[in-house]
Design an enzyme around this catalytic site. Structure first.
Site, mmCIF file in Angstrom:
data_model
loop_
_atom_site.group_PDB
_atom_site.id
_atom_site.type_symbol
_atom_site.label_atom_id
_atom_site.label_comp_id
_atom_site.label_asym_id
_atom_site.label_seq_id
_atom_site.Cartn_x
_atom_site.Cartn_y
_atom_site.Cartn_z
ATOM 1 C CB CYS A 151 -11.040 -2.894 0.245
ATOM 2 S SG CYS A 151 -10.425 -2.019 -1.204
ATOM 3 C CD GLU A 201 -5.479 -5.866 -1.485
ATOM 4 O OE1 GLU A 201 -4.989 -4.728 -1.285
ATOM 5 O OE2 GLU A 201 -6.254 -6.410 -0.687
ATOM 6 C CG ASN A 224 -0.444 -0.237 2.525
ATOM 7 O OD1 ASN A 224 0.608 -0.854 2.690
ATOM 8 N ND2 ASN A 224 -1.138 0.241 3.535
ATOM 9 C CB CYS A 269 -8.652 -4.376 -3.889
ATOM 10 S SG CYS A 269 -7.656 -2.918 -3.519
ATOM 11 C CB CYS A 295 -5.463 -1.199 -1.609
ATOM 12 S SG CYS A 295 -6.801 -0.611 -0.568
ATOM 13 C CD GLU A 347 -1.526 4.544 4.739
ATOM 14 O OE1 GLU A 347 -1.042 5.360 5.557
ATOM 15 O OE2 GLU A 347 -2.255 3.575 5.062
HETATM 16 N N1 THU Z 1 -5.351 -1.675 2.609
HETATM 17 C C1 THU Z 1 -4.800 -2.432 1.621
HETATM 18 O O1 THU Z 1 -3.706 -2.131 1.122
HETATM 19 N N2 THU Z 1 -5.467 -3.522 1.204
HETATM 20 C C2 THU Z 1 -6.650 -3.968 1.741
HETATM 21 O O2 THU Z 1 -7.187 -4.964 1.276
HETATM 22 C C3 THU Z 1 -7.251 -3.257 2.873
HETATM 23 C C4 THU Z 1 -6.630 -1.960 3.209
HETATM 24 C C5 THU Z 1 -4.619 -0.497 3.076
HETATM 25 C C6 THU Z 1 -5.233 0.819 2.744
HETATM 26 C C7 THU Z 1 -4.632 1.713 3.807
HETATM 27 O O3 THU Z 1 -3.360 2.158 3.361
HETATM 28 C C8 THU Z 1 -4.442 0.793 5.003
HETATM 29 O O4 THU Z 1 -4.528 -0.534 4.494
HETATM 30 C C9 THU Z 1 -5.490 0.965 6.097
HETATM 31 O O5 THU Z 1 -6.765 0.875 5.574
#
Ligand code: THU
Length: 150
Positions: free
Chosen positions: A103, A61, A48, A106, A59, A50
């Site tokens: 999520c 994925e 991920n 994704c 994310c 941010e």
């Molecule tokens: N996140 C992912 O990278 N993949 C997921 O399937 C769920 C959430 C990340 C997004 C954000 O940077 C952090 O997890 C908290 O939500």
């Protein structure tokens, strides 16, 4: 239903955990890695990413799908593993009791890449007690995809 044998599933889970070590997640503190396995044996990893404008965060994925497609991949997606957690002192994400599953956004992005090659990939979520394994079609039934656009 499982697609990968136990050793391949464990290997892909390790690849996802390794990818989580490269997360840029200073705002949530939740480090996630994804590893995509393709029919030719290639593995594409991402974490991920941010942003100070929180809602722009990507994310793991979604990053992995974008990376694979920018490497020219269109289909052939066999499996995806996801590992996430808060980092320990060494910066390694420590999985919790619940597996990280993709999520909703994704799931849709994974479906697009899978649908291009007509596969239904296995999704492997890493938890501290083991792996949760489920097909993408079960996570996103009746998915909207390229075929719907004619
Ligand atoms: N996140 C992912 O990278 N993949 C997921 O399937 C769920 C959430 C990340 C997004 C954000 O940077 C952090 O997890 C908290 O939500």
């Amino acid at each position: 239903m499982s697609v990968l044998d136990a050793s391949d599933a464990a290997m892909l889970a390790m690849a996802a955990r390794a990818a989580a070590g490269r997360a840029y997640a200073p705002y949530s503190g939740f480090h996630v890695g994804a590893a995509l396995m393709f029919a030719d044996g290639a593995i594409v990893q991402a974490a991920n990413v941010e942003n100070a404008s929180y809602g722009l965060s990507l994310c793991a994925e979604a990053s992995a799908v974008a990376k694979a497609m920018n490497e020219g991949r269109r289909g052939g997606l066999v499996a995806v593993a996801i590992a996430g957690g808060r980092p320990d002192a060494e910066g390694n994400a420590v999985p919790g009791p619940e597996p990280v599953m993709p999520c909703g956004r994704c799931r849709q992005m994974l479906h697009e890449l899978a649908a291009l090659g007509g596969t239904d990939p296995e999704v492997i979520g890493v938890a501290d007690g083991g792996l949760a394994r489920i097909m993408l079609s079960a996570l996103l039934p009746h998915a909207f995809g390229p075929a719907n656009l004619g």
